[in-house]
Design an enzyme around this catalytic site. Structure first.
Site, PDB file in Angstrom:
ATOM      1  N   GLY A 126      19.715   5.067 123.271  1.00  0.00           N
ATOM      2  CA  GLY A 126      18.446   5.853 123.589  1.00  0.00           C
ATOM      3  C   GLY A 126      18.361   5.491 125.055  1.00  0.00           C
ATOM      4  N   SER A 127      17.097   5.571 125.396  1.00  0.00           N
ATOM      5  CA  SER A 127      16.739   5.583 127.003  1.00  0.00           C
ATOM      6  C   SER A 127      16.406   4.008 127.460  1.00  0.00           C
ATOM      7  CB  SER A 127      15.510   6.255 127.315  1.00  0.00           C
ATOM      8  OG  SER A 127      14.471   5.862 126.514  1.00  0.00           O
ATOM      9  N   ARG A 162      13.673   2.843 128.723  1.00  0.00           N
ATOM     10  CA  ARG A 162      12.561   2.519 128.383  1.00  0.00           C
ATOM     11  C   ARG A 162      12.468   2.378 126.993  1.00  0.00           C
ATOM     12  NH1 ARG A 162       8.885   4.983 125.374  1.00  0.00           N
ATOM     13  NH2 ARG A 162      10.321   6.816 125.362  1.00  0.00           N
ATOM     14  N   GLY A 173      14.745   1.277 124.751  1.00  0.00           N
ATOM     15  CA  GLY A 173      15.388   0.008 124.537  1.00  0.00           C
ATOM     16  C   GLY A 173      14.446  -1.275 125.011  1.00  0.00           C
ATOM     17  N   GLU A 176      22.440   0.266 123.289  1.00  0.00           N
ATOM     18  CA  GLU A 176      23.337   0.957 124.022  1.00  0.00           C
ATOM     19  C   GLU A 176      22.419   2.058 124.845  1.00  0.00           C
ATOM     20  OE1 GLU A 176      26.379   0.634 124.387  1.00  0.00           O
ATOM     21  OE2 GLU A 176      27.297  -0.508 122.705  1.00  0.00           O
ATOM     22  N   CYS A 229      25.255   9.214 127.675  1.00  0.00           N
ATOM     23  CA  CYS A 229      25.223   8.172 128.277  1.00  0.00           C
ATOM     24  C   CYS A 229      26.635   7.926 129.168  1.00  0.00           C
ATOM     25  CB  CYS A 229      25.097   7.015 127.417  1.00  0.00           C
ATOM     26  SG  CYS A 229      26.373   6.850 126.182  1.00  0.00           S
TER      27      CYS A 229
END
Length: 518
Positions: free
Chosen positions: A248-249, A251, A253, A270, A304
């Site tokens: 994900g983002s 933020r 992570g 990731e 991504c």
């Protein structure tokens, strides 16, 4: 009833999902207390139609699932790895048999075009095939001891309970990367998909239920929790979960990493990408344009690995720009189930607002939009989630260029020096996932791939930044999180490593020549 709703209902009926999706632990409903759960509606970005009302997991149900998973691990880790691999083989066959209908559901729920959805489901099938072979190759190592008549080796054991947090843009493949590798490694998994795309997750579990039942796999080996950020926090702080794999983002992570670190757990992250293609004077411009176009608009710029920056040498800059704009004008934007469509909708109105905000900031920072950037209107685009991709002339140091905007915005950046100058621009962002160079010059490609070249986890020559194969390890550096999934030796993240020393002599010598006589 819209065509999208009709299609989804037919698919769910065929798969065998209930009218009210539920949090699931390998086919186990959580009971009547589910009435107290938060219920949210899920919508298709294609036409804005309401697809389903989905119940979020309650704290009580969460505990039931965690206890079931922990109990299942005690059994699953004792099953021989090739036997675990055979179950994964059967799961892969079920996905293969249901490929078209699952891809259609992915398209209806995410808005990605059908060809990409088919590719994503194929990726899940491929990782199943890969995991089957891996189940017989979970190799350790042997080494020589300095002590006589001693043997040393390393082996890998199942890690435990693995939590998998996935994003909306790849609603099945990323779970497959993690769950199938973890399964052959002897781990049990708990999947929390994005609450924007819960139906595809439920469909995956419904599809594999037959295999699990026929093989008498107990409840708790594969688990599914439908929830929000609070569910993700529960997983992250839970010391019973040995590894959290989160996609994900940045933020998100960082939040997961801090929570898991507070209990000294393991993470596999990731996160964001700000991927660039370098186009040198020695490039095949036609190939570079095609790669840049797919990289920029695939999944509507919501990958991504999406190509976000094009770093083009001044000698070919104008010619490349002209070819790129011409190619964009041939894009067909519309309903993602139509075979001629190249680009479907963004996931929701928040994504559209982020697209608009980014373009406004581009103008404030001095960039120039040379193509696209409009929100599309009309009956076909009534959901308000369709946009025309934007091509922007910009500078690498612009704040908006340094950030990742999850939308089809492509920044054209000119360089005029040597390939090393282009590489410095490419590396000059916080993210480090994917990168590419187009050149027919051997020296340029080798510099790009050298230790002084691309700082990304993925570095390609004469192909784009998007579309990784499962045989290689997937992941990146810096703000991308440092995780590796899928192929190569990524399986080691799902296992614990143990060093063994065996003394078969009649004496007890110590290492490093230490004498300790008593």
């Amino acid at each position: 009833m819209s065509d999208t709703i009709s299609t989804v209902k037919e698919l769910l009926d065929f798969i065998g999902l209930p009218d009210q999706p539920f949090s699931w632990s390998t086919g186990m409903e959580m009971g009547n207390e589910g009435r107290r759960r938060k219920i949210v509606s899920t919508f298709s970005p294609i036409d804005g139609s309401r697809l389903a009302d989905v119940q979020f997991v309650s704290p009580e149900s969460y505990e039931i699932v965690l206890k079931s998973a922990c109990n299942a691990f005690d059994y699953w880790r004792t099953v021989p790895a090739p036997k675990r691999g055979d179950i994964v083989r059967q799961i892969g066959n079920e996905f293969r048999a249901n490929k078209e209908l699952l891809a259609t559901l992915v398209t209806c729920e995410t808005g990605k075009i059908y060809q990409e959805a088919m590719g994503e489901v194929q990726e899940m099938i491929d990782i199943c095939d890969y995991a089957v072979g891996l189940s017989r190759q979970l190799h350790g190592f042997t080494m020589h001891s300095e002590r006589p008549e001693h043997q040393m080796y390393e082996q890998y054991h199942p890690l435990g309970v693995v939590g998998i947090i996935t994003a909306f843009n790849f609603p099945v493949a990323v779970w497959g990367w993690n769950a199938m590798i973890a399964a052959v490694c002897g781990d049990v998994t708990i999947w929390k998909p994005s609450n924007k795309v819960p139906l595809t997750a439920l469909a995956c579990f419904a599809i594999i239920a037959k295999v699990l039942k026929e093989n008498e796999v107990p409840g708790g080996v594969f688990n599914l929790l439908i929830g929000d950020e609070e569910t993700g926090k529960l997983l992250s702080y839970d010391s019973r979960i040995h590894l959290i794999s989160a996609t994900g983002s940045v933020r998100m992570g960082k939040s997961v990493a801090m929570a898991v670190a507070s209990r000294l757990g393991k993470v596999l992250l990731e996160l964001g990408g700000n991927n660039a293609i370098i186009v040198t004077p020695n490039a095949n411009l036609g190939m570079a344009v095609r790669a840049a176009l797919f990289g920029a608009v695939g999944t509507a710029g919501q990958r991504c690995t999406t190509t976000r920056r094009l770093i083009v040498h001044g000698l070919v800059y104008e010619a490349f720009k002209e070819q790129l704009v011409d190619a964009c004008q041939s894009l067909k934007i519309g309903h993602p189930l139509r075979p001629e469509t190249h680009l479907g909708p963004l996931i929701d109105h928040d994504a559209v607002r982020n697209f608009e905000k980014a373009l406004s900031q581009i103008k404030r920072e001095g960039g120039e939009i040379i193509y696209g950037g409009e929100i599309l209107k009309g009956e076909e685009f009534k959901s308000g989630t369709y946009v025309k991709p934007a091509i922007v002339e910009a500078e690498n140091h612009f704040d908006i260029v340094q950030a990742e905007t999850f939308a089809p915005i492509l920044y054209l950046i000119q360089y005029d020096g040597e390939v090393e100058d282009a590489i410095r621009l490419q590396n000059g962002v916080r993210q480090g996932l994917s990168s590419a160079i187009f050149t027919r010059d051997l020296r340029e490609s080798e510099i790009f791939l050298s230790a002084a070249g691309s700082d990304c986890g993925i570095a390609n020559v004469n192909i784009g930044t998007s579309g990784a194969e499962i045989g290689g390890a997937f992941g990146g550096e810096k703000d991308t999180g440092g995780g590796r999934e899928a192929g190569s030796d990524a399986w080691k993240a799902y296992m614990r490593r143990q060093t063994n020393t065996i003394n078969y002599s009649g004496d007890l010598p110590l290492a490093q020549g230490i004498i300790f006589d008593v």
